[in-house]
Scaffold this active site. Structure first.
Site, mmCIF file in Angstrom:
data_model
loop_
_atom_site.group_PDB
_atom_site.id
_atom_site.type_symbol
_atom_site.label_atom_id
_atom_site.label_comp_id
_atom_site.label_asym_id
_atom_site.label_seq_id
_atom_site.Cartn_x
_atom_site.Cartn_y
_atom_site.Cartn_z
ATOM 1 N N ASP A 19 0.843 -1.192 0.000
ATOM 2 C CA ASP A 19 0.000 0.000 0.000
ATOM 3 C C ASP A 19 0.881 1.245 0.000
ATOM 4 O O ASP A 19 2.011 1.209 0.482
ATOM 5 C CB ASP A 19 -0.908 -0.033 1.245
ATOM 6 N N GLY A 20 0.352 2.321 -0.558
ATOM 7 C CA GLY A 20 1.067 3.599 -0.495
ATOM 8 C C GLY A 20 1.683 4.069 -1.800
ATOM 9 O O GLY A 20 2.417 5.061 -1.805
ATOM 10 N N HIS A 36 2.448 3.565 -9.024
ATOM 11 C CA HIS A 36 2.182 2.150 -9.337
ATOM 12 C C HIS A 36 3.332 1.555 -10.137
ATOM 13 O O HIS A 36 3.707 0.405 -9.935
ATOM 14 C CB HIS A 36 0.874 2.013 -10.122
ATOM 15 N N THR A 65 -10.918 -6.621 -5.171
ATOM 16 C CA THR A 65 -12.236 -6.576 -5.823
ATOM 17 C C THR A 65 -12.846 -5.175 -5.688
ATOM 18 O O THR A 65 -13.719 -4.800 -6.460
ATOM 19 C CB THR A 65 -13.197 -7.622 -5.208
ATOM 20 N N GLU A 66 -12.375 -4.413 -4.705
ATOM 21 C CA GLU A 66 -12.878 -3.046 -4.482
ATOM 22 C C GLU A 66 -12.129 -2.017 -5.341
ATOM 23 O O GLU A 66 -12.618 -0.905 -5.545
ATOM 24 C CB GLU A 66 -12.744 -2.658 -3.003
ATOM 25 N N LEU A 130 10.787 -20.469 -4.548
ATOM 26 C CA LEU A 130 9.691 -19.676 -3.985
ATOM 27 C C LEU A 130 8.399 -19.819 -4.808
ATOM 28 O O LEU A 130 8.449 -19.817 -6.041
ATOM 29 C CB LEU A 130 10.120 -18.197 -3.997
ATOM 30 N N ARG A 187 2.001 -5.078 6.148
ATOM 31 C CA ARG A 187 1.289 -4.041 5.409
ATOM 32 C C ARG A 187 2.133 -2.778 5.425
ATOM 33 O O ARG A 187 2.559 -2.326 6.483
ATOM 34 C CB ARG A 187 -0.095 -3.750 6.007
ATOM 35 N N GLU A 206 0.766 -13.492 12.337
ATOM 36 C CA GLU A 206 1.327 -12.333 13.029
ATOM 37 C C GLU A 206 1.284 -11.141 12.075
ATOM 38 O O GLU A 206 1.624 -11.264 10.897
ATOM 39 C CB GLU A 206 2.776 -12.608 13.455
#
Ligand code: IPE
Ligand code: IPE
Ligand code: MG
Length: 240
Positions: A19-20, A36, A65-66, A130, A187, A206
């Protein structure tokens, strides 16, 4: 800064809410799209860092989805970036032995994007390093709703009895079927909420929130999160 040392636990599955991007761009007087774009570069770098650290699963929230509610211009720019980075990701995945998997409802995307996603998954499926999971058009409630629909249809068709539905059965209908639950959720950008991310899977994860804006995220930030994780007293509802 304290360093990751021998004996410390590298979480098996790290989930990320990146985010951000918008705030990063705004701070520089740039359009959101530039945030972005820079954020995509950070995703690429993070995949390589996580692969080298020995993290087994990295699940990144790329588009919710939002997020369709954003301006047509921003959504369009995100789709273009997605097209471009899918091609780059194929190279990065091959170079780093990374297996790519997408979660979320891909059916809403345009045909070429769906084909790109399918190709990324099929061409990397034999890789053994990974597992990089990208959540696109993903929402936890949407995922659970789609799973419930499929489960109800299977019950109605006689494939299963209602009293045979266990937690394991529900989990096997989710997009994340077969994956371990995340150990650590990171986050960026300071918001302390889940924003509809992995609602079922994060039950005992966590949580680590950093003020760092996503495009500024780097190896040091990831190490800080892992160090904090190592200081946590993990419980799963049991007594100590
Ligand atoms: C995260 O950055 C990327 C996506 C949700 C696609 P944002 O676009 O949410 O950036 P902020 O939160 O406005 O700063
Ligand atoms: C979460 O970020 C979704 C993704 C990172 C894809 P948002 O910026 O969309 O979430 P809110 O609006 O802050 O809750
Ligand atoms: Mg945001």
């Amino acid at each position: 800064m304290e360093k990751i040392q021998e004996g410390m636990v590298i979480p098996r599955h790290v989930a990320l809410i990146l985010d951000g991007n918008g705030r990063w761009a705004k701070k520089r007087g740039l359009p959101r799209t530039m945030g972005h774009k820079e954020g995509c570069v950070t995703v690429e770098k993070t995949v390589e860092i996580a692969a080298r650290m020995g993290i087994e699963y990295l699940t990144v929230y790329g588009f919710s989805t939002e997020n369709w509610k954003r301006s047509a211009e921003e959504v369009g720019a995100l789709m273009q970036l997605f097209r471009y980075y899918m091609v780059r990701l194929l190279k990065i995945a091959s170079a780093n032995n990374v297996r790519v998997r997408m979660i979320g409802d891909r059916s809403r995307f345009e045909k070429d994007i769906i084909e790109g996603i399918n190709r990324l998954e099929s061409e990397t499926k034999e890789n053994t390093g990974l597992t990089f999971v990208i959540a696109v058009n993903y929402g936890g409630r949407d995922e659970i709703t789609r799973a419930a629909k499929k489960l109800a249809a299977d019950c109605a068709a006689g494939g299963m009895q209602a009293d045979e539905v266990t937690e394991e059965v529900v989990a096997s209908y989710l997009d994340t079927a077969g994956m371990p639950d995340p150990d650590l959720l990171i986050r960026t950008s300071g918001e302390i909420r889940l924003s509809n991310y992995l609602l079922w899977q994060l039950a005992y994860t966590e949580i680590y929130v950093t003020d760092c804006l996503w495009p500024d995220f780097n190896k040091e930030e990831l190490e800080k999160a892992i160090l904090a994780y190592n200081k946590r007293d993990r419980r799963f509802g049991g007594a100590r």
